[in-house]
Design an enzyme around this catalytic site. Structure first.
Site, mmCIF file in Angstrom:
data_model
loop_
_atom_site.group_PDB
_atom_site.id
_atom_site.type_symbol
_atom_site.label_atom_id
_atom_site.label_comp_id
_atom_site.label_asym_id
_atom_site.label_seq_id
_atom_site.Cartn_x
_atom_site.Cartn_y
_atom_site.Cartn_z
ATOM 1 N N GLU A 1 1.069 -1.169 0.108
ATOM 2 C CA GLU A 1 -0.030 -0.036 -0.050
ATOM 3 C C GLU A 1 0.953 1.316 -0.080
ATOM 4 O O GLU A 1 0.371 2.250 -0.479
ATOM 5 C CB GLU A 1 -0.844 -0.105 1.173
ATOM 6 C CG GLU A 1 -1.993 1.061 0.949
ATOM 7 C CD GLU A 1 -3.324 0.859 2.065
ATOM 8 O OE1 GLU A 1 -3.005 1.217 2.972
ATOM 9 O OE2 GLU A 1 -4.225 0.507 1.694
ATOM 10 N N HIS B 1 5.739 -26.885 3.231
ATOM 11 C CA HIS B 1 4.875 -28.057 2.915
ATOM 12 C C HIS B 1 3.656 -27.539 1.978
ATOM 13 O O HIS B 1 2.970 -28.251 1.540
ATOM 14 C CB HIS B 1 4.246 -28.628 4.176
ATOM 15 C CG HIS B 1 5.200 -29.379 4.981
ATOM 16 N ND1 HIS B 1 5.831 -30.354 5.003
ATOM 17 C CD2 HIS B 1 5.570 -28.813 6.182
ATOM 18 C CE1 HIS B 1 6.601 -30.726 5.790
ATOM 19 N NE2 HIS B 1 6.489 -29.764 6.803
ATOM 20 N N LYS C 1 -14.039 1.869 -3.872
ATOM 21 C CA LYS C 1 -15.118 2.249 -2.876
ATOM 22 C C LYS C 1 -16.313 3.057 -3.561
ATOM 23 O O LYS C 1 -17.284 2.664 -3.479
ATOM 24 C CB LYS C 1 -14.466 3.061 -1.760
ATOM 25 C CG LYS C 1 -13.182 2.547 -1.119
ATOM 26 C CD LYS C 1 -12.880 3.758 0.107
ATOM 27 C CE LYS C 1 -11.373 2.890 0.950
ATOM 28 N NZ LYS C 1 -10.996 3.930 1.499
HETATM 29 O O1 F6P Z 1 -8.940 1.282 2.056
HETATM 30 C C1 F6P Z 1 -7.400 1.398 2.468
HETATM 31 C C2 F6P Z 1 -7.448 2.061 3.963
HETATM 32 O O2 F6P Z 1 -7.708 3.514 3.865
HETATM 33 C C3 F6P Z 1 -6.002 1.853 4.708
HETATM 34 O O3 F6P Z 1 -5.147 2.698 4.259
HETATM 35 C C4 F6P Z 1 -6.602 1.823 6.305
HETATM 36 O O4 F6P Z 1 -5.602 1.510 6.798
HETATM 37 C C5 F6P Z 1 -7.821 1.070 5.985
HETATM 38 O O5 F6P Z 1 -8.435 1.637 4.594
HETATM 39 C C6 F6P Z 1 -8.851 1.341 7.206
HETATM 40 O O6 F6P Z 1 -9.197 2.792 7.275
HETATM 41 P P1 F6P Z 1 -9.666 3.569 8.417
HETATM 42 O O7 F6P Z 1 -8.701 3.177 9.421
HETATM 43 O O8 F6P Z 1 -9.996 4.926 8.191
HETATM 44 O O9 F6P Z 1 -11.065 2.867 8.692
#
Ligand code: F6P
Length: 543
Positions: free
Chosen positions: A356, A387, A507
């Site tokens: 990431e 394994h 998203k």
């Molecule tokens: O969608 C990726 C992300 O933004 C990550 O970088 C982050 O760790 C995760 O989602 C969770 O985000 P949040 O802590 O805002 O719920």
């Protein structure tokens, strides 16, 4: 000028041409190799002697780091310069483990003071729960914690709670700690049936407090409590929910009581946040003293990263040798192989941390890169992976770099002979595997050629990270080492490692698909595959 047109890059390319012809079995004939290519700091020794490098490689890589102004970037990181340029923020996870008496101004404000205040608030909550003073709606002490979060709000504490489960330091009452992350609710559905609502406390962890995965699970958890208890939401929220976020307004509007809110800040990246209040489950599991030891271990690695010369600096060397493998030896797969069942979640944690952060193809100003960046990472507890996928490491067609992670000491304090010999067996396997990966096998035996299917070509590079012992301190050092390694690579690749725009479109797209799915309407504006799959789902749901 890009890094690839620098003379240090060119030198490394020429050097790589020569090194391509040396096999690790020849390099390892040099008796002094371990002495010259292994480095230690605190409880950690790193052996690079099974990497396809020599002293010249290190020298040239250090030159490359200087060309990319790595020392300047390290200073900017620790000083709190807004190096996360696409979000105009600093990246100050190092401040979370800074010593209490120091100060660091961000926007004219001493953030070390804020960090310390938050640690004290966290400590009070831990004390209340450990002492049994935190009670559920029926007046019974809390005995079970469920952390609801995903990505950086889940992977770090999940990994640490598993890694340090035997390292409780003044940890008060033993608590059961569960982690729930998956959007489909399957983990929650699995555990709710066995939990006692009167004694269960949910921690809703989310930097943004807008992540739908986490909010959906939190919603299901609150409904379960409502149905089971028959009490109102004010009591449920006060007795059964803690929120941890950089967005207090969202926590409040969800219903988290003011006293149950722990904050952190937008200058902490989600995947760098286990040192903040996001680490509350760790403190509940191993005690606040253990949590502070973990912070000290990370701080010690921070100091080393800041002050050690580049050619002896562990995160610098780990990062540079990774760059060497990717950009000069053309190796694009990286296996993380802990020889310790407690580190079972380390591969998943590093997958997020590395991919990431550095899984990007544009530079800091948004221009396309003409060189490779982050390799594909995956991993598994080493002996189990032996394994499973080691076949590919030994005899497949892919070059893979491997990290072997193991502790020298394990069961010394027990008198359980059987477990002690299991540890010796594990060490023997760890050393055997990295040795075979390096040197391979003979092509002839007793003057007869060894058949192809029994030959091991070797020459797969690996690094062995040897901890004296897995403790909160050494674990903190190990994770900080990887954080800084990722930063080193980002500097060479000219990447901003602290944003993650590549996760956003998914998203939005999911939101646009929700309505057609819920209303069983197939929308032909989508591509034929998405359209066809939706139609099939609808047909199945109508049956
Ligand atoms: O969608 C990726 C992300 O933004 C990550 O970088 C982050 O760790 C995760 O989602 C969770 O985000 P949040 O802590 O805002 O719920």
């Amino acid at each position: 000028m890009t890094i690839t047109s620098s003379s240090s890059w060119q030198t490394l390319q020429d050097h790589a041409q020569q090194m391509q012809h040396s096999h690790l079995k020849e390099l390892l004939l040099d008796e002094s190799r371990f002495k010259t290519l292994s480095f230690a700091h605190g409880p950690l020794l790193i052996d690079f002697s099974k990497q396809r490098i020599d002293q010249h490689t290190l020298k040239h890589l250090v030159e490359l780091a200087k060309t990319a102004d790595l020392p300047g970037w390290i200073t900017r990181l620790f000083n709190g310069d807004p190096i996360n340029t696409s979000e105009a923020r600093p990246a100050l996870h190092t401040a979370l483990r800074e010593q209490a008496q120091t100060s660091l101004e961000v926007g004219g404000h001493n953030i070390i003071q804020d960090v310390q205040t938050n640690l004290s608030r966290m400590e009070k909550i831990v004390e209340r729960i450990h002492s049994g003073q935190w009670r559920g709606y029926a007046g019974e002490p809390i005995d079970t914690i469920v952390n609801i979060g995903v990505g950086g709000s889940d992977l770090g504490p999940y990994m640490a709670c598993s890694a340090l489960r035997g390292a409780r330091v003044n940890a008060g009452r033993h608590l059961k700690v569960h982690f729930v992350s998956s959007m489909d609710g399957s983990e929650l559905a699995d555990i709710l049936g066995s939990l006692n609502p009167a004694t269960t406390l949910f921690i809703v962890s989310s930097k943004s407090f807008t992540t739908i995965d986490t909010l959906s699970n939190a919603h299901t958890a609150r409904k379960w409590l409502r149905d089971a208890s028959g009490v109102n939401d004010t009591i449920i929220n006060r007795c059964h929910f803690i929120g941890i976020s950089a967005n207090p307004a969202k926590m409040s509007s969800w219903g988290i009581a003011d006293d149950n809110q722990l904050e952190f800040w937008d200058w902490i990246g989600g995947r760098y946040s286990m040192w903040s209040a996001i680490g509350l489950p760790i403190a509940l599991r191993i005690g606040m003293d253990g949590f502070r030891e973990m912070l000290q271990g990370a701080h010690s690695m921070d100091q080393h990263f800041l002050s050690a010369p580049l050619n002896e600096n562990l995160p610098v060397l780990l990062g540079l040798i990774g760059v060497w493998n990717v950009n000069f030896l053309d190796i694009h797969a990286h296996a993380i192989l802990p020889y310790d069942g407690r580190l079972i979640h380390l591969p998943a944690y590093l997958e997020q941390l590395e991919m990431e952060s550095n899984g990007k193809s544009v530079n800091r100003v948004g221009e396309s890169l003409d060189y490779r960046t982050c390799p594909v990472l995956w991993g598994e507890v080493g002996p189990n992976a032996q394994h499973a996928f080691y076949q590919l490491l030994h005899q497949g067609t892919e070059s893979v770099m491997c990290d072997f992670i193991v502790s020298a000491r394990r069961y010394e304090k027990t008198d359980n002979e059987s477990l002690r010999s299991q540890h010796t067996l594990t060490l023997a396997n760890c050393l055997a595997q990295s040795r075979i990966l390096a040197i391979g096998s003979a092509v002839q035996q007793n003057d007869q050629p060894v058949p192809g299917h029994k030959q091991y070509h070797g020459n797969q590079p690996s690094t062995t990270l040897l901890l004296d012992e897995l403790t909160p301190f050494s674990f903190g050092s190990l994770i900080a080492l990887y954080e800084h390694k990722v930063f080193v690579q980002s500097v060479i690749w000219d990447i901003n490692p602290f944003d993650q725009w590549g996760v956003e479109l998914g998203k939005t797209m999911a939101t646009s698909l929700l309505k057609p799915l819920q209303h069983q309407a197939s929308d032909s504006e989508f591509d034929p595959s998405t359209h066809g799959l939706m139609r099939h789902i609808h047909q199945q749901q109508e049956r």
